[in-house]
Write a protein that holds these residues in place. Structure first.
Motif, PDB file in Angstrom:
ATOM      1  N   LYS A  37       0.807  -1.093  -0.030  1.00 49.09           N
ATOM      2  CA  LYS A  37      -0.007   0.032   0.029  1.00 49.09           C
ATOM      3  C   LYS A  37       0.806   1.282   0.136  1.00 49.09           C
ATOM      4  O   LYS A  37       1.895   1.258   0.955  1.00 49.09           O
ATOM      5  CB  LYS A  37      -0.936   0.073   1.257  1.00 49.09           C
ATOM      6  CG  LYS A  37      -1.916   1.173   1.324  1.00 49.09           C
ATOM      7  CD  LYS A  37      -2.796   0.784   2.379  1.00 49.09           C
ATOM      8  CE  LYS A  37      -3.726   2.373   2.301  1.00 49.09           C
ATOM      9  NZ  LYS A  37      -4.784   2.150   3.503  1.00 49.09           N
ATOM     10  N   ASN A  38       0.531   2.303  -1.076  1.00 47.77           N
ATOM     11  CA  ASN A  38       1.355   3.324  -1.010  1.00 47.77           C
ATOM     12  C   ASN A  38       0.537   4.654  -1.540  1.00 47.77           C
ATOM     13  O   ASN A  38       0.322   4.545  -2.721  1.00 47.77           O
ATOM     14  CB  ASN A  38       2.616   3.208  -2.062  1.00 47.77           C
ATOM     15  CG  ASN A  38       3.572   4.255  -2.194  1.00 47.77           C
ATOM     16  OD1 ASN A  38       3.201   5.504  -2.331  1.00 47.77           O
ATOM     17  ND2 ASN A  38       4.880   3.806  -2.154  1.00 47.77           N
ATOM     18  N   LEU A  39       0.164   5.056  -0.687  1.00 48.87           N
ATOM     19  CA  LEU A  39      -0.960   6.524  -1.147  1.00 48.87           C
ATOM     20  C   LEU A  39      -0.096   7.236  -2.071  1.00 48.87           C
ATOM     21  O   LEU A  39      -0.970   7.877  -2.882  1.00 48.87           O
ATOM     22  CB  LEU A  39      -1.508   7.181   0.161  1.00 48.87           C
ATOM     23  CG  LEU A  39      -2.277   6.285   0.872  1.00 48.87           C
ATOM     24  CD1 LEU A  39      -2.870   7.072   1.942  1.00 48.87           C
ATOM     25  CD2 LEU A  39      -3.643   5.577   0.129  1.00 48.87           C
ATOM     26  N   GLU A  40       1.006   7.438  -1.920  1.00 51.78           N
ATOM     27  CA  GLU A  40       1.747   8.677  -2.832  1.00 51.78           C
ATOM     28  C   GLU A  40       1.732   7.968  -4.224  1.00 51.78           C
ATOM     29  O   GLU A  40       1.236   8.885  -5.309  1.00 51.78           O
ATOM     30  CB  GLU A  40       3.130   8.716  -2.111  1.00 51.78           C
ATOM     31  CG  GLU A  40       3.723   9.908  -3.111  1.00 51.78           C
ATOM     32  CD  GLU A  40       5.334  10.231  -2.679  1.00 51.78           C
ATOM     33  OE1 GLU A  40       6.127  10.947  -3.049  1.00 51.78           O
ATOM     34  OE2 GLU A  40       5.566   9.569  -1.619  1.00 51.78           O
ATOM     35  N   GLN A  41       1.980   6.993  -4.217  1.00 48.49           N
ATOM     36  CA  GLN A  41       2.076   6.126  -5.782  1.00 48.49           C
ATOM     37  C   GLN A  41       0.424   6.215  -6.354  1.00 48.49           C
ATOM     38  O   GLN A  41       0.321   6.480  -7.557  1.00 48.49           O
ATOM     39  CB  GLN A  41       2.747   4.914  -5.590  1.00 48.49           C
ATOM     40  CG  GLN A  41       4.102   5.037  -5.522  1.00 48.49           C
ATOM     41  CD  GLN A  41       4.998   5.226  -6.716  1.00 48.49           C
ATOM     42  OE1 GLN A  41       4.783   6.362  -7.211  1.00 48.49           O
ATOM     43  NE2 GLN A  41       5.717   4.266  -7.337  1.00 48.49           N
ATOM     44  N   ALA A  42      -0.303   5.771  -5.509  1.00 49.00           N
ATOM     45  CA  ALA A  42      -1.770   5.676  -5.799  1.00 49.00           C
ATOM     46  C   ALA A  42      -2.097   7.194  -6.376  1.00 49.00           C
ATOM     47  O   ALA A  42      -2.964   7.269  -7.489  1.00 49.00           O
ATOM     48  CB  ALA A  42      -2.684   5.154  -4.795  1.00 49.00           C
ATOM     49  N   ALA A  43      -1.784   8.119  -5.663  1.00 44.89           N
ATOM     50  CA  ALA A  43      -2.415   9.499  -6.214  1.00 44.89           C
ATOM     51  C   ALA A  43      -1.500   9.816  -7.457  1.00 44.89           C
ATOM     52  O   ALA A  43      -2.324  10.587  -8.508  1.00 44.89           O
ATOM     53  CB  ALA A  43      -2.069  10.401  -5.093  1.00 44.89           C
ATOM     54  N   TYR A  44      -0.508   9.538  -7.463  1.00 47.42           N
ATOM     55  CA  TYR A  44       0.433   9.939  -8.822  1.00 47.42           C
ATOM     56  C   TYR A  44      -0.551   9.010  -9.927  1.00 47.42           C
ATOM     57  O   TYR A  44      -0.509   9.610 -11.070  1.00 47.42           O
ATOM     58  CB  TYR A  44       1.683   9.378  -8.781  1.00 47.42           C
ATOM     59  CG  TYR A  44       2.584   9.342  -9.957  1.00 47.42           C
ATOM     60  CD1 TYR A  44       3.307  10.683 -10.335  1.00 47.42           C
ATOM     61  CD2 TYR A  44       2.710   8.197 -10.920  1.00 47.42           C
ATOM     62  CE1 TYR A  44       3.674  10.900 -11.583  1.00 47.42           C
ATOM     63  CE2 TYR A  44       3.433   8.235 -12.023  1.00 47.42           C
ATOM     64  CZ  TYR A  44       4.032   9.721 -12.240  1.00 47.42           C
ATOM     65  OH  TYR A  44       4.720   9.436 -13.520  1.00 47.42           O
ATOM     66  N   TYR A  45      -0.660   7.882 -10.010  1.00 42.24           N
ATOM     67  CA  TYR A  45      -1.098   7.113 -11.035  1.00 42.24           C
ATOM     68  C   TYR A  45      -2.597   7.546 -11.494  1.00 42.24           C
ATOM     69  O   TYR A  45      -3.075   7.605 -12.465  1.00 42.24           O
ATOM     70  CB  TYR A  45      -0.906   5.535 -10.958  1.00 42.24           C
ATOM     71  CG  TYR A  45       0.470   5.286 -11.274  1.00 42.24           C
ATOM     72  CD1 TYR A  45       0.969   5.178 -12.298  1.00 42.24           C
ATOM     73  CD2 TYR A  45       1.304   4.892 -10.183  1.00 42.24           C
ATOM     74  CE1 TYR A  45       2.280   5.019 -12.788  1.00 42.24           C
ATOM     75  CE2 TYR A  45       2.800   4.239 -10.329  1.00 42.24           C
ATOM     76  CZ  TYR A  45       3.137   4.476 -11.982  1.00 42.24           C
ATOM     77  OH  TYR A  45       4.443   4.049 -11.962  1.00 42.24           O
ATOM     78  N   PHE A  46      -3.307   7.727 -10.195  1.00 36.33           N
ATOM     79  CA  PHE A  46      -4.771   8.299 -10.389  1.00 36.33           C
ATOM     80  C   PHE A  46      -4.712   9.415 -11.264  1.00 36.33           C
ATOM     81  O   PHE A  46      -5.648   9.688 -12.056  1.00 36.33           O
ATOM     82  CB  PHE A  46      -5.722   8.264  -9.188  1.00 36.33           C
ATOM     83  CG  PHE A  46      -6.167   7.052  -8.748  1.00 36.33           C
ATOM     84  CD1 PHE A  46      -6.888   6.071  -9.625  1.00 36.33           C
ATOM     85  CD2 PHE A  46      -6.047   6.636  -7.381  1.00 36.33           C
ATOM     86  CE1 PHE A  46      -7.526   4.791  -9.167  1.00 36.33           C
ATOM     87  CE2 PHE A  46      -6.820   5.555  -6.759  1.00 36.33           C
ATOM     88  CZ  PHE A  46      -7.534   4.665  -7.744  1.00 36.33           C
ATOM     89  N   LYS A  47      -4.028  10.407 -10.739  1.00 33.67           N
ATOM     90  CA  LYS A  47      -3.812  11.816 -11.223  1.00 33.67           C
ATOM     91  C   LYS A  47      -3.278  11.521 -12.739  1.00 33.67           C
ATOM     92  O   LYS A  47      -3.970  12.242 -13.792  1.00 33.67           O
ATOM     93  CB  LYS A  47      -2.959  12.509 -10.572  1.00 33.67           C
ATOM     94  CG  LYS A  47      -2.957  14.132 -11.109  1.00 33.67           C
ATOM     95  CD  LYS A  47      -2.051  15.134 -10.273  1.00 33.67           C
ATOM     96  CE  LYS A  47      -2.183  16.464 -10.572  1.00 33.67           C
ATOM     97  NZ  LYS A  47      -1.337  17.380  -9.815  1.00 33.67           N
ATOM     98  N   LEU A  48      -2.492  10.850 -13.162  1.00 29.72           N
ATOM     99  CA  LEU A  48      -1.893  10.620 -14.376  1.00 29.72           C
ATOM    100  C   LEU A  48      -3.080   9.874 -15.282  1.00 29.72           C
ATOM    101  O   LEU A  48      -3.175  10.305 -16.377  1.00 29.72           O
ATOM    102  CB  LEU A  48      -0.692   9.391 -14.364  1.00 29.72           C
ATOM    103  CG  LEU A  48      -0.134   9.213 -15.479  1.00 29.72           C
ATOM    104  CD1 LEU A  48       0.544  10.396 -16.360  1.00 29.72           C
ATOM    105  CD2 LEU A  48       0.843   7.802 -15.537  1.00 29.72           C
TER     106      LEU A  48
END
Length: 296
Positions: A37-48
């Motif tokens: 679980k990594n919220l920073e990476q999740a946010a990056y890829y959702f935003k992408l």
């Protein structure tokens, strides 16, 4: 387009944390793979994925959801809510139903701001509640189970009572709905959370047979809270229909499905039994059993 969907799916894996077991008989990758679980990476890829052209509704909604819940980094609350609304509105324009319900949640947050600051006027609160109700009704029509779920919670919330009737009229929703009807609407969409909530409402109303059947239905769909409530409310020694075998069956089922409360209860019961047993071998076995459930 497939890369956009892949980015959104990868974001989802990072958001919850995922484990894969891959078996490839053609000679490709094999083995166990873990995405922490990594919220920073999740946010990056959702935003992408959300920035794609044409826009991708699920990613727009998911990034908006992360913004709404403060999971995207260092932004003020006002900045987060403004951006969340932008992303939700883009997704809603694409008829992504959960985003429409999310706009209702934003309206309720603004209502809470008025009420908490004690600066509300009847008109201001009514306007926001009308917006929320309207979005929830629209989301239900689009097929989102969150529409009737959130409407049921809205109808059941005591602090909205002074404003609710006028808000519904303002939203063009003057029908005499009840929270139970809305929970049933979500149940008809197959939502297990709604099944549990409808059962708990029926328990408060004394409709025990209906509640048990609804919990059984949700339990059959592997919803741990439903299995836990079946065990504690119906089959425990103080329940509606005591049944030791059924009690342990549903309690263990809930624990295996991920209920921490069920695991703690099983551990507690094993410890209690060990204190009533005189043979050392049985005490050790029950103590080990208790330790297993507590660790789980």
């Amino acid at each position: 387009r497939s890369n956009v969907i892949a980015a959104s799916n990868l974001a989802g894996f990072y958001y919850v944390g995922t484990e894969f077991i891959v078996k490839n008989e053609a000679g490709g990758p094999n083995g166990r793979y873990i995405v922490e679980k990594n919220l920073e990476q999740a946010a990056y890829y959702f935003k992408l994925a959300a920035s794609s052209q044409p826009p991708y509704g699920p990613a727009l909604y998911s990034y908006g959801y992360m913004l709404l819940h403060g999971e995207t980094g260092e932004l003020s609350r006002e900045e987060r809510l403004a951006l969340a609304e932008q992303y939700y509105r883009q997704a809603a324009r694409l008829q992504f139903h959960h985003a429409v319900s999310g706009l209702g949640d934003l309206a309720l947050l603004r209502t809470e701001d008025f009420l908490n600051r004690k600066e509300e006027t009847v008109e201001a609160v009514t306007v926001q509640l009308a917006a929320a109700a309207g979005y929830y009704a629209r989301a239900e029509k689009l097929g989102s189970f969150w529409g009737p779920i959130r409407m049921a919670q809205f109808l059941d919330e005591e602090k909205y009572a002074p404003y609710r009737k006028q808000a519904l009229i303002k939203a063009g929703l003057s029908g005499e709905w009840t929270a139970r009807e809305k929970w049933k609407a979500a149940v008809e969409m197959g939502n297990v959370f709604a099944m549990e909530q409808l059962a708990l409402l029926d328990l408060r109303l004394g409709e025990y047979d209906e509640a048990r059947e609804m919990l059984k239905r949700a339990s059959d769909m592997n919803y741990p809270n439903a299995s836990l409530h079946l065990a504690l409310v119906f089959f425990s020694s103080g329940g509606q229909t005591p049944d030791t075998r059924a009690f342990y069956h549903y309690l263990e089922k809930a624990a295996h499905e991920g209920s921490a409360r069920a695991s703690v209860e099983l551990g507690r019961l094993a410890l209690e039994q060990s204190r009533r047993i005189e043979t050392a071998e049985s005490v050790m076995a029950l103590s080990a059993q208790a330790e297993h459930w507590f660790e789980k």
